[in-house]
Design a protein around this motif. Sequence first.
Motif, PDB file in Angstrom:
ATOM      1  N   ASP A   1      -1.982   0.409 -14.576  1.00 19.28           N
ATOM      2  CA  ASP A   1      -3.094   0.247 -13.741  1.00 19.28           C
ATOM      3  C   ASP A   1      -2.930   1.108 -12.491  1.00 19.28           C
ATOM      4  O   ASP A   1      -4.030   1.694 -12.059  1.00 19.28           O
ATOM      5  CB  ASP A   1      -2.805  -1.181 -13.238  1.00 19.28           C
ATOM      6  CG  ASP A   1      -4.094  -1.556 -12.174  1.00 19.28           C
ATOM      7  OD1 ASP A   1      -5.097  -1.816 -12.874  1.00 19.28           O
ATOM      8  OD2 ASP A   1      -3.808  -1.473 -11.101  1.00 19.28           O
ATOM      9  N   TYR A   2      -1.736   1.673 -12.294  1.00 22.66           N
ATOM     10  CA  TYR A   2      -1.599   2.641 -11.272  1.00 22.66           C
ATOM     11  C   TYR A   2      -1.978   3.813 -11.669  1.00 22.66           C
ATOM     12  O   TYR A   2      -2.686   4.547 -10.804  1.00 22.66           O
ATOM     13  CB  TYR A   2       0.191   2.721 -11.005  1.00 22.66           C
ATOM     14  CG  TYR A   2       0.237   3.299  -9.388  1.00 22.66           C
ATOM     15  CD1 TYR A   2       0.521   2.541  -8.356  1.00 22.66           C
ATOM     16  CD2 TYR A   2       0.027   4.762  -9.356  1.00 22.66           C
ATOM     17  CE1 TYR A   2       0.834   3.480  -7.243  1.00 22.66           C
ATOM     18  CE2 TYR A   2       0.238   5.420  -8.289  1.00 22.66           C
ATOM     19  CZ  TYR A   2       0.767   4.486  -7.095  1.00 22.66           C
ATOM     20  OH  TYR A   2       0.831   5.152  -5.870  1.00 22.66           O
ATOM     21  N   ARG A   3      -1.644   4.488 -12.695  1.00 18.90           N
ATOM     22  CA  ARG A   3      -2.432   5.586 -13.332  1.00 18.90           C
ATOM     23  C   ARG A   3      -3.949   5.550 -13.329  1.00 18.90           C
ATOM     24  O   ARG A   3      -4.599   6.573 -12.829  1.00 18.90           O
ATOM     25  CB  ARG A   3      -1.897   5.799 -14.667  1.00 18.90           C
ATOM     26  CG  ARG A   3      -2.330   7.224 -15.218  1.00 18.90           C
ATOM     27  CD  ARG A   3      -2.072   7.155 -16.826  1.00 18.90           C
ATOM     28  NE  ARG A   3      -0.781   7.252 -17.077  1.00 18.90           N
ATOM     29  CZ  ARG A   3       0.247   8.317 -17.078  1.00 18.90           C
ATOM     30  NH1 ARG A   3      -0.391   9.516 -16.514  1.00 18.90           N
ATOM     31  NH2 ARG A   3       1.769   8.175 -17.381  1.00 18.90           N
ATOM     32  N   LYS A   4      -4.617   4.315 -13.471  1.00 18.13           N
ATOM     33  CA  LYS A   4      -6.022   4.545 -13.227  1.00 18.13           C
ATOM     34  C   LYS A   4      -6.332   4.623 -12.088  1.00 18.13           C
ATOM     35  O   LYS A   4      -7.620   5.219 -11.748  1.00 18.13           O
ATOM     36  CB  LYS A   4      -6.635   3.050 -14.001  1.00 18.13           C
ATOM     37  CG  LYS A   4      -6.416   2.707 -15.192  1.00 18.13           C
ATOM     38  CD  LYS A   4      -6.913   1.500 -15.696  1.00 18.13           C
ATOM     39  CE  LYS A   4      -6.848   1.273 -17.250  1.00 18.13           C
ATOM     40  NZ  LYS A   4      -7.233  -0.265 -17.519  1.00 18.13           N
TER      41      LYS A   4
ATOM     42  N   GLY B   1      -7.254  11.687 -11.940  1.00 19.09           N
ATOM     43  CA  GLY B   1      -7.986  12.902 -11.356  1.00 19.09           C
ATOM     44  C   GLY B   1      -8.122  13.072  -9.897  1.00 19.09           C
ATOM     45  O   GLY B   1      -9.141  13.808  -9.370  1.00 19.09           O
ATOM     46  N   GLN B   2      -7.444  12.350  -9.069  1.00 13.63           N
ATOM     47  CA  GLN B   2      -7.651  12.461  -7.626  1.00 13.63           C
ATOM     48  C   GLN B   2      -6.268  13.121  -6.915  1.00 13.63           C
ATOM     49  O   GLN B   2      -5.209  12.910  -7.595  1.00 13.63           O
ATOM     50  CB  GLN B   2      -7.597  11.022  -6.920  1.00 13.63           C
ATOM     51  CG  GLN B   2      -8.720  10.274  -7.492  1.00 13.63           C
ATOM     52  CD  GLN B   2      -8.887   8.703  -6.549  1.00 13.63           C
ATOM     53  OE1 GLN B   2      -9.184   8.849  -5.518  1.00 13.63           O
ATOM     54  NE2 GLN B   2      -8.568   7.672  -7.537  1.00 13.63           N
ATOM     55  N   LYS B   3      -6.638  13.759  -5.970  1.00 10.65           N
ATOM     56  CA  LYS B   3      -5.618  14.523  -5.325  1.00 10.65           C
ATOM     57  C   LYS B   3      -4.834  13.598  -4.389  1.00 10.65           C
ATOM     58  O   LYS B   3      -5.482  12.629  -3.817  1.00 10.65           O
ATOM     59  CB  LYS B   3      -6.085  15.699  -4.585  1.00 10.65           C
ATOM     60  CG  LYS B   3      -6.734  17.068  -5.169  1.00 10.65           C
ATOM     61  CD  LYS B   3      -6.824  18.261  -4.476  1.00 10.65           C
ATOM     62  CE  LYS B   3      -5.554  18.621  -3.859  1.00 10.65           C
ATOM     63  NZ  LYS B   3      -6.056  19.764  -3.101  1.00 10.65           N
ATOM     64  N   LEU B   4      -3.694  13.789  -4.267  1.00 11.42           N
ATOM     65  CA  LEU B   4      -2.814  13.033  -3.122  1.00 11.42           C
ATOM     66  C   LEU B   4      -3.510  13.195  -1.883  1.00 11.42           C
ATOM     67  O   LEU B   4      -3.467  14.244  -1.252  1.00 11.42           O
ATOM     68  CB  LEU B   4      -1.379  13.557  -3.183  1.00 11.42           C
ATOM     69  CG  LEU B   4      -0.253  12.839  -2.230  1.00 11.42           C
ATOM     70  CD1 LEU B   4      -0.139  11.360  -2.616  1.00 11.42           C
ATOM     71  CD2 LEU B   4       0.815  13.384  -2.188  1.00 11.42           C
ATOM     72  N   SER B   5      -3.392  11.901  -1.260  1.00 11.10           N
ATOM     73  CA  SER B   5      -4.022  11.790   0.367  1.00 11.10           C
ATOM     74  C   SER B   5      -3.614  10.514   0.607  1.00 11.10           C
ATOM     75  O   SER B   5      -2.935   9.734  -0.175  1.00 11.10           O
ATOM     76  CB  SER B   5      -5.610  11.987   0.164  1.00 11.10           C
ATOM     77  OG  SER B   5      -6.093  10.944  -0.211  1.00 11.10           O
TER      78      SER B   5
END
Length: 294
Positions: free
Chosen positions: A137-140, A144-148
């Motif tokens: 679930d965390y991976r979902k 594809g998103q950058k860390l913020s």
Amino acid sequence: MSPKAEAIRISKVLYAVLGEDRFPVDVRSAVIELSAQMYPNEPIKDIKPVPLDSFEGMLAKSPKGDKWIIGLNENMDSLGRIRFTIAHEFGHYLLHRQRQDNFNCTHEDMHTWDSQVRAIEAEADTFASYLLMPFDDYRKQIDGQKLSIDLLRHCADRYGVSLTAAALKWREIAPGRVIVVAAKDGFLDWSCSNERAFRSGAFFATTKQTIEVPAKSLLNNAIRSPNGQTGTIQASHWLAREHPDVDLEEHAFVIEGKDYSYTLGVLVLPDLANRSLDDEDELLSPLNGQISFR
């Protein structure tokens, strides 16, 4: 079973009963109900507040040996930290109750010279992390998103954990080499490298030496900001072994609380070629210093 496998087993039960909309995990109810179903002869009967600052949580067997009690220091001012502590003690119950009858858990347990104590505390932390923030679930959530800071806040809110706990989980899943650190007054309070970083020598032994934050690091001048701060710095300023041409990305978030404050830093280094890990290796991520999940 391994801590990860046991947490996955419990998550599958919760998924079967509650479906996908099961976050944040109602960890108090799960502990009471699941222990009674799985081990009716020795369930966890209660979770009680224990107003002692000398520990964060405890798991104790009754004198008759027919039940267990979780004691919780509810003076902790972070709800995420309380939830993580309950899940940690549940991990002891599922994984370690055949070894001993009492578990008193403090920050210092991870750093005792007793390797057996250190090992079971690490296993209980791993279990809690995977129970509250299942890997799939965390991976979902981060795919594809950058860390913020917005991404970490989304994860922290979804799972009912602290921003720091969300960052530590991101460290496990993120590609490449990642180090999560906490800085106070210009020095590192603790650090945590993922396995890729650790194997390349990218880690800080904060339990053995005092490590100063590099003068050019934005962690030295981080300000409270709704968006956090991001920048780059020559990697060798942090890690002398890194090539002078290599840069690392710094993310800095100011964490404030009633009795504590620090700057949470996420250091992202370029990955090394031809380096692969399996999922189990990620559980071995080294913890250095008195990690706080607040």
